[in-house]
Design an enzyme around this catalytic site. Structure first.
Site, mmCIF file in Angstrom:
data_model
loop_
_atom_site.group_PDB
_atom_site.id
_atom_site.type_symbol
_atom_site.label_atom_id
_atom_site.label_comp_id
_atom_site.label_asym_id
_atom_site.label_seq_id
_atom_site.Cartn_x
_atom_site.Cartn_y
_atom_site.Cartn_z
ATOM 1 N N ARG A 197 37.101 5.963 -50.770
ATOM 2 C CA ARG A 197 36.636 5.137 -49.749
ATOM 3 C C ARG A 197 35.014 5.102 -49.741
ATOM 4 O O ARG A 197 34.501 4.240 -49.192
ATOM 5 C CB ARG A 197 36.889 5.688 -48.439
ATOM 6 C CG ARG A 197 38.514 5.702 -48.185
ATOM 7 C CD ARG A 197 38.847 6.413 -46.815
ATOM 8 N NE ARG A 197 38.382 7.871 -47.259
ATOM 9 C CZ ARG A 197 38.724 8.774 -46.400
ATOM 10 N NH1 ARG A 197 39.476 8.735 -45.079
ATOM 11 N NH2 ARG A 197 38.203 10.036 -46.704
ATOM 12 N N SER A 254 43.549 9.131 -42.406
ATOM 13 C CA SER A 254 44.706 9.771 -41.558
ATOM 14 C C SER A 254 43.861 10.738 -40.444
ATOM 15 O O SER A 254 44.278 10.923 -39.327
ATOM 16 C CB SER A 254 45.411 10.761 -42.263
ATOM 17 O OG SER A 254 46.233 10.061 -43.235
ATOM 18 N N LYS A 260 48.133 24.779 -43.050
ATOM 19 C CA LYS A 260 47.795 23.663 -42.338
ATOM 20 C C LYS A 260 48.747 23.258 -41.232
ATOM 21 O O LYS A 260 49.778 23.224 -41.292
ATOM 22 C CB LYS A 260 47.376 22.537 -43.266
ATOM 23 C CG LYS A 260 46.907 20.975 -42.858
ATOM 24 C CD LYS A 260 46.564 20.181 -44.137
ATOM 25 C CE LYS A 260 45.710 19.006 -43.498
ATOM 26 N NZ LYS A 260 45.472 17.916 -44.524
ATOM 27 N N HIS A 313 46.249 3.992 -47.653
ATOM 28 C CA HIS A 313 47.042 4.468 -48.357
ATOM 29 C C HIS A 313 48.043 3.223 -49.154
ATOM 30 O O HIS A 313 48.273 3.230 -50.497
ATOM 31 C CB HIS A 313 47.964 5.608 -48.030
ATOM 32 C CG HIS A 313 47.324 6.705 -47.464
ATOM 33 N ND1 HIS A 313 47.563 7.293 -45.904
ATOM 34 C CD2 HIS A 313 46.752 7.759 -47.957
ATOM 35 C CE1 HIS A 313 46.790 8.295 -45.982
ATOM 36 N NE2 HIS A 313 46.503 8.751 -47.181
#
Length: 162
Positions: free
Chosen positions: A91, A132, A42, A18
């Site tokens: 990514r 993450s 979540k 990030h």
């Protein structure tokens, strides 16, 4: 017109990946809003307050960075903040396919309201493996997560939700 970008994410926790995207995007925009999206369905490892603190501690020295949080659609948040750009990091090819679909949807949702462009930056090769979810797995298994996150996340006795 100011070039305002929103960099949305859960940042649970913020990673060096990030940071790489944010730091490389700084010359492109007048302001970058790092926006923590909240999803009530979540389960987060870190509280919203912790995630905000990690971000503030990491970027407080940069005037062009604003830290905020929001619920609901990212496009609605962008409209509210008068942002014309969404910043996203890629990514790998799977990220691209996923993010492309979201970018097309966001454009369709804002077609008659504002011009909202998604700007993709490729993560630096040395950080493309960091996510993450990997950091959370390393933390859960008592591994050395500190090589994957900025200094602000490196705290003794992390208060986390397992």
């Amino acid at each position: 017109m100011k070039r305002i970008a929103v960099f949305p994410g859960s940042f649970d926790p913020i990673t060096l990946g990030h940071c790489d995207i944010i730091n490389r995007a700084l010359p492109l925009f007048d302001k970058i809003i790092v926006a923590i999206g909240q999803n009530s369905g979540k389960n987060y490892m870190f509280s919203l307050e912790q995630r905000k603190k990690f971000l503030h501690d990491t970027f407080s020295h940069l005037d062009k960075i604003e830290i905020d949080n929001y619920e609901g659609l990212t496009v609605d948040y962008c409209l509210n903040k008068k942002a014309n750009f969404i910043l996203r990091g890629l990514r790998n090819p799977a990220d691209f396919e996923f993010e492309k679909a979201i970018a097309h949807t966001n454009r369709a949702l804002t077609r008659d309201k504002i011009l909202l462009e998604t700007v993709f930056l490729l993560t630096s090769s040395g950080k493309s493996y960091i996510s993450s979810s990997i950091v959370r797995d390393v933390i859960r298994n008592n591994g050395d997560y500190t090589i994957l996150v900025p200094e602000a996340v490196k705290i003794d006795g992390l208060d986390i939700n397992l």
